[in-house]
Design an enzyme around this catalytic site. Structure first.
Site, PDB file in Angstrom:
ATOM      1  N   ARG A 175      -2.448  54.711  26.846  1.00 33.83           N
ATOM      2  CA  ARG A 175      -2.795  53.014  26.715  1.00 33.83           C
ATOM      3  C   ARG A 175      -3.058  52.230  26.791  1.00 33.83           C
ATOM      4  NH1 ARG A 175       0.743  52.454  30.386  1.00 33.83           N
ATOM      5  NH2 ARG A 175       2.003  50.266  29.762  1.00 33.83           N
ATOM      6  N   ARG A 179      -0.814  42.013  28.180  1.00 37.28           N
ATOM      7  CA  ARG A 179       0.294  41.186  28.160  1.00 37.28           C
ATOM      8  C   ARG A 179       0.262  40.026  27.845  1.00 37.28           C
ATOM      9  NH1 ARG A 179      -1.147  42.039  35.103  1.00 37.28           N
ATOM     10  NH2 ARG A 179      -0.397  44.229  34.554  1.00 37.28           N
ATOM     11  N   ARG A 258     -14.598  64.575  38.592  1.00 43.44           N
ATOM     12  CA  ARG A 258     -15.922  63.812  39.146  1.00 43.44           C
ATOM     13  C   ARG A 258     -15.447  62.425  40.642  1.00 43.44           C
ATOM     14  NH1 ARG A 258     -14.439  58.484  36.507  1.00 43.44           N
ATOM     15  NH2 ARG A 258     -11.554  58.865  35.915  1.00 43.44           N
ATOM     16  N   ARG A 289     -18.886  49.077  38.947  1.00 51.62           N
ATOM     17  CA  ARG A 289     -17.957  47.672  39.155  1.00 51.62           C
ATOM     18  C   ARG A 289     -18.585  47.846  40.800  1.00 51.62           C
ATOM     19  NH1 ARG A 289     -11.540  49.635  41.758  1.00 51.62           N
ATOM     20  NH2 ARG A 289     -12.202  50.857  42.946  1.00 51.62           N
ATOM     21  N   GLU A 314     -20.552  50.509  42.843  1.00 54.42           N
ATOM     22  CA  GLU A 314     -19.399  51.919  42.090  1.00 54.42           C
ATOM     23  C   GLU A 314     -20.506  52.269  40.962  1.00 54.42           C
ATOM     24  OE1 GLU A 314     -15.681  52.667  41.777  1.00 54.42           O
ATOM     25  OE2 GLU A 314     -15.225  51.679  44.258  1.00 54.42           O
ATOM     26  N   TYR A 362      -4.003  63.549  40.337  1.00 60.03           N
ATOM     27  CA  TYR A 362      -4.694  62.228  40.480  1.00 60.03           C
ATOM     28  C   TYR A 362      -3.231  61.805  41.430  1.00 60.03           C
ATOM     29  CZ  TYR A 362      -5.613  58.028  42.114  1.00 60.03           C
ATOM     30  OH  TYR A 362      -5.691  56.576  42.893  1.00 60.03           O
ATOM     31  N   ASP A 364      -1.959  58.155  43.906  1.00 64.14           N
ATOM     32  CA  ASP A 364      -1.467  57.402  44.821  1.00 64.14           C
ATOM     33  C   ASP A 364      -0.851  57.602  46.410  1.00 64.14           C
ATOM     34  OD1 ASP A 364      -3.053  55.214  43.169  1.00 64.14           O
ATOM     35  OD2 ASP A 364      -1.750  54.981  41.849  1.00 64.14           O
TER      36      ASP A 364
END
Ligand code: FAD
Ligand code: NA
Length: 385
Positions: A175, A179, A258, A289, A314, A362, A364
């Site tokens: 996705r 917005r 990674r 970034r 980074e 992964y 959070d």
């Protein structure tokens, strides 16, 4: 044996299980970590020169919609009212992210209403209508249209993967939310913030109990120290949050990750970007970034140096052995290999595998805490009682 439970890894998974074991079973817990600090990848330290709190393994923003997790973490720290926002530099201009009506109107030099913007994006996304996206480029174009995809997604993704998106599988991006209003709050969660006194103060409070002892600089696979695999497996309940393939000596092969390299820059300025996270969407800048840590904590402005600031750029790449594994690559081969390792891990006597490395996932922070609370209840507690 002076421990009822040994935990390998002082990251959020290990700390949460340790805290629960003491609170609910009065267990004596030994935590070991190969690093010289607790907190795993969420660890941070204060930079003396600038007063910035540097997140050593990449920027960590806490956010959750899980009430149980929010109430749990608030037992150990208060949170600031920080809300995450990200900007990106493209062709000499700065745009807000995630792509929103502000981004769209700035990009097209327009004043589209939400409905007009929706119609435009639908029309541009229709370029490849009727075809199955063969690669990430096609996928990006069919999600948001070529102009926005090429400006904001294509080259950033190429830098993340060090691979041209025409050579990447479409499945990497499922996705690309756009917005159709001016809302550029990055997270949509109910609660968000940064720990008021920093991550380390939070983590220290979780294990502030005489029944929890921590051995840092201690590698589970080093048989010259007492808390090692060969001495402990089957002898004492264990929680293992290191890499699952490493535990089994890579006997079925290596799981792919990674990693990110950080390059530090210091500037003779109070504020270099005016925001904490600046992405770079174009190929001429080699990093994805840059993080300006002072700007995560504007409430500490009085305690920060106004003449100097610190920025970490980074650079993303595939991880080799010896690199920090950050993001699972997760190809179908990786997933198949992990499920074989999972089978092995379930047969290990009295060992619970958890966390992002132990389950090749992964997570959070809020997810890893939730999964540790669950693992405590369902898997670890029964081993101790
Ligand atoms: P870890 O934190 O990795 O802890 C595992 C520990 O095990 C490590 O300390 C390691 O040293 C130790 N260990 C490994 N092998 C051994 C061994 N052989 N012997 C002893 N110890 C060992 N989450 C968010 O919610 N918000 C964010 O903004 C966010 N940003 C992130 C950015 C990056 C770059 C990364 C990589 C992750 C980010 N996360 C973020 C995710 C967050 O870092 C994880 O959810 C969390 O750290 C997972 O905790 P863990 O305990 O599973 O693993
Ligand atoms: Na992050």
């Amino acid at each position: 044996m002076d421990a009822d439970l040994v935990i390998v890894g002082a990251g959020l998974f290990g700390l949460t299980v340790a805290q629960q074991a003491v609170e609910h079973s009065g267990a004596r817990v030994r935590i070991i970590d190969v690093r010289n600090h607790i907190g795993g990848n969420a660890y941070s330290y204060m930079d003396k020169e600038t007063g910035a709190e540097i997140h050593q393994y990449g920027a960590h923003l806490f956010h959750t919609s899980n009430r149980k997790v929010w109430e749990y973490v608030n037992r150990f720290t208060e949170f600031t009212d920080y809300t995450h926002r990200v900007y990106t530099t493209h062709k000499g201009e700065v745009f807000p992210l995630p792509i929103n009506l502000g981004t769209i109107n700035q990009f097209f030099r327009a004043r589209y209403t939400p409905q007009e913007a929706r119609d435009l994006i639908r029309e541009q996304a229709g370029e490849l209508a009727g075809t199955d996206p063969a690669n990430l480029n096609d996928q990006g174009i069919s999600l948001i249209g070529r102009p926005l995809y090429e400006a904001f997604i294509k080259n950033y993704t190429a830098k993340q993967w060090q691979t041209d998106p025409s050579q990447l599988p479409a499945s990497i991006i499922k996705r690309l939310p756009v917005r159709f209003n001016y809302d550029n709050h990055y997270f949509k969660d109910t609660w968000e913030g940064l720990p008021k006194e920093g991550y380390t103060a939070w983590f220290e409070r979780m294990i502030d109990d005489p029944r929890i002892e921590v051995s840092l600089g201690t590698d589970f696979f080093d048989t010259t120290q007492p808390w090692n695999r060969d001495a402990l497996v089957g002898q004492v309940p264990l929680v293992y949050t290191g890499p699952v393939d490493r535990y089994f000596d890579y006997r079925l092969g290596e799981l792919k990750w990674r990693t990110v390299d950080f390059k530090e820059r210091r500037y003779d300025e109070d504020d270099h970007f005016g925001c904490p996270v600046m992405n770079f969407s174009d190929p001429d800048v080699p990093y994805t970034r840059a993080i300006e840590f002072k700007n995560f904590n504007p409430e500490r402005h009085d305690r920060q140096n106004h003449e100097r600031t610190v920025v970490w750029e980074e650079y993303s790449r595939f991880a080799g052995k010896g690199d920090e594994p950050y993001y699972p690559i997760n190809t179908s081969d990786d997933r198949a290999l992990y499920s074989e390792y999972k089978g092995l891990s379930e047969q290990e006597p009295r060992v619970v595998f958890g966390g992002r490395l132990g389950t090749y996932a992964y997570y959070d922070m809020h997810q890893v805490i939730n999964s540790a609370l669950d693992a405590w209840e369902k898997k670890v507690k029964p081993l101790i009682d």
